[in-house]
Design a protein around this motif. Structure first.
Motif, PDB file in Angstrom:
ATOM      1  N   PRO A  28      -3.821   0.883  -2.732  1.00 61.22           N
ATOM      2  CA  PRO A  28      -3.147  -0.259  -3.146  1.00 61.22           C
ATOM      3  C   PRO A  28      -2.032   0.150  -4.250  1.00 61.22           C
ATOM      4  N   PHE A  29      -1.136  -0.601  -3.863  1.00 62.68           N
ATOM      5  CA  PHE A  29       0.421  -0.565  -4.682  1.00 62.68           C
ATOM      6  C   PHE A  29       0.634  -1.914  -5.389  1.00 62.68           C
ATOM      7  N   HIS A  30       0.814  -1.962  -6.686  1.00 66.29           N
ATOM      8  CA  HIS A  30       1.037  -3.456  -7.269  1.00 66.29           C
ATOM      9  C   HIS A  30       2.119  -3.256  -8.434  1.00 66.29           C
ATOM     10  N   VAL A  31       2.757  -4.155  -8.588  1.00 72.08           N
ATOM     11  CA  VAL A  31       3.725  -4.446  -9.419  1.00 72.08           C
ATOM     12  C   VAL A  31       3.341  -5.584 -10.335  1.00 72.08           C
ATOM     13  N   GLU A  32       3.597  -5.635 -11.594  1.00 73.88           N
ATOM     14  CA  GLU A  32       3.237  -6.595 -12.803  1.00 73.88           C
ATOM     15  C   GLU A  32       4.555  -6.737 -13.585  1.00 73.88           C
ATOM     16  N   GLY A  33       4.572  -7.720 -14.062  1.00 70.56           N
ATOM     17  CA  GLY A  33       5.719  -8.351 -15.052  1.00 70.56           C
ATOM     18  C   GLY A  33       5.025  -8.368 -16.582  1.00 70.56           C
ATOM     19  N   CYS A  34       6.163  -8.071 -17.324  1.00 79.12           N
ATOM     20  CA  CYS A  34       5.664  -8.621 -18.806  1.00 79.12           C
ATOM     21  C   CYS A  34       6.463  -9.891 -19.028  1.00 79.12           C
ATOM     22  N   ARG A  73       0.842  -1.093  -0.025  1.00 77.43           N
ATOM     23  CA  ARG A  73      -0.040  -0.001  -0.030  1.00 77.43           C
ATOM     24  C   ARG A  73       0.799   1.120   0.041  1.00 77.43           C
ATOM     25  N   VAL A  74       0.275   2.422  -0.584  1.00 72.73           N
ATOM     26  CA  VAL A  74       0.935   3.633  -0.631  1.00 72.73           C
ATOM     27  C   VAL A  74      -0.024   4.491   0.392  1.00 72.73           C
TER      28      VAL A  74
END
Length: 344
Positions: free
Chosen positions: A110-116, A105-106
């Motif tokens: 909500p805080f998220h990271v996704e990858g390619c 969270r920020v």
């Protein structure tokens, strides 16, 4: 003993008996209604109230066989600030997961990271054993707590930079003032188009026991929630929010002998943006309230004791159609992943 004394004694005995019978009758009348030991219910959890069929009432259920929601990338430029992170070489999912911050969270967002994915080229949630050719980090622009502010945007930059450094990447950020302004505009729209409806069912005569409420609700497809005193009408798709919620006194549900707990009201609620229009949630709320009131000898009110008539309910239904149209026009249709995140 004279005949007069005998008569007085007889009258006294009759009076005492009448008092005992009256007190017993009053006690039985005021006692909370109890669940029947064996009933033939009229509903299932996956059908609208008007299409109920016989089924044994249950307070728990196994949803493993229900359809699963389609898995899609979480981040969406419509409601997220997104920072892209370029890397010189593919990074393993294990290394990426290890680089994530402890809290996701920020501030209040909500805080998220996704990858390619290095194989498919599509964005996905980070998974161990995969390899990723790029990343993107995002923070939600707004939720029911409010809009993203300058401090939260700065915290987002710090967390994203730390992740990028850990995976050997270079992040690109959008302008803070522009994103904060976009967050405020989205928050204003969301505030003007949010709706959480609640009906209160009040007992007309005798109070209800927790078991009595649970039994009648189970006939209409409700199952026990995690919190004592809460039941839900589950979605037909596992993992999605329940269509309706029913809540009664938690203390009554936790009492040593719940059968002795007297409940005179409980609430039925609908979180409008969380449920798709196609599920006709307000129609189901309205029909469930009507059936419970009819079968439990209660009345449907607005929570302030005002009985809700058909004309008022019709007006609410019309207003909801306009709200649904506005959400559709903004590409935030009720029940969509974006709407469920924004209105949370």
């Amino acid at each position: 003993m004279s005949s007069l004394q005998l008569s007085l004694a007889g009258i006294g005995a009759l009076t005492l008996g009448a008092v005992v019978i009256y007190n017993y009758w009053t006690s039985r009348k005021n006692a909370p209604r109890q669940a029947e030991p064996s009933v033939e219910p009229v509903g299932t959890k996956d059908t609208a109230p008007e299409a109920f069929e016989p089924r044994e009432p249950v307070l728990t259920d196994d949803f493993s066989s229900l359809p699963q929601p389609e898995r899609k990338p979480l981040l969406d430029a419509l409601i997220d600030v997104i920072a892209t992170i370029e890397v010189d070489h593919p990074v393993s999912g294990d290394a990426a997961l290890a680089a994530l911050p402890v809290t996701r969270r920020v501030g209040t967002k909500p805080f998220h990271v996704e990858g390619c994915s290095d194989l498919s080229g599509e964005w996905e949630a980070l998974v161990a054993g995969r390899r990723y050719s790029a990343f993107q980090a995002g923070v939600q622009l707004a939720n029911r707590v409010g809009a993203l502010n300058n401090i939260e945007f700065s915290e987002f930059v710090v967390k994203t930079q730390a992740f990028a450094d850990a995976v050997g990447g270079t992040p690109s950020f959008s302008d803070m003032l522009e994103e904060v302004a976009r967050a405020r505009e989205l928050d204003q729209f969301a505030s003007a188009h949010d709706a959480q409806l609640s009906f209160t069912l009040c007992a007309s005569a005798s109070a209800w026991s927790p078991g009595y409420i649970q039994q009648h609700a189970a006939r209409l497809g409700f199952v026990a929630g995690v919190i004592p005193g809460r039941m839900v009408l589950p979605s037909a798709v596992a993992g999605l929010p329940p269509i309706l919620s029913l809540v009664f006194d938690t203390q009554a549900a936790l009492a040593d002998d719940p059968a002795l707990s007297a409940i005179r009201e409980f609430s039925l609620s609908l979180d409008v943006p969380q449920i798709a229009r196609e599920d006709q949630p307000f129609g189901r709320l309205r029909e469930v309230a009507r059936l419970l009131a009819e079968h439990m000898d209660g009345v449907v009110t607005d929570g302030n004791g005002q009985i809700l008539g058909e004309d008022v309910l019709d007006q609410i239904a019309n207003d909801l159609q306009q709200l649904y149209d506005a959400l559709d026009a903004r590409e935030l249709s009720a029940g969509s992943p974006q709407a469920r995140r924004l209105f949370s």
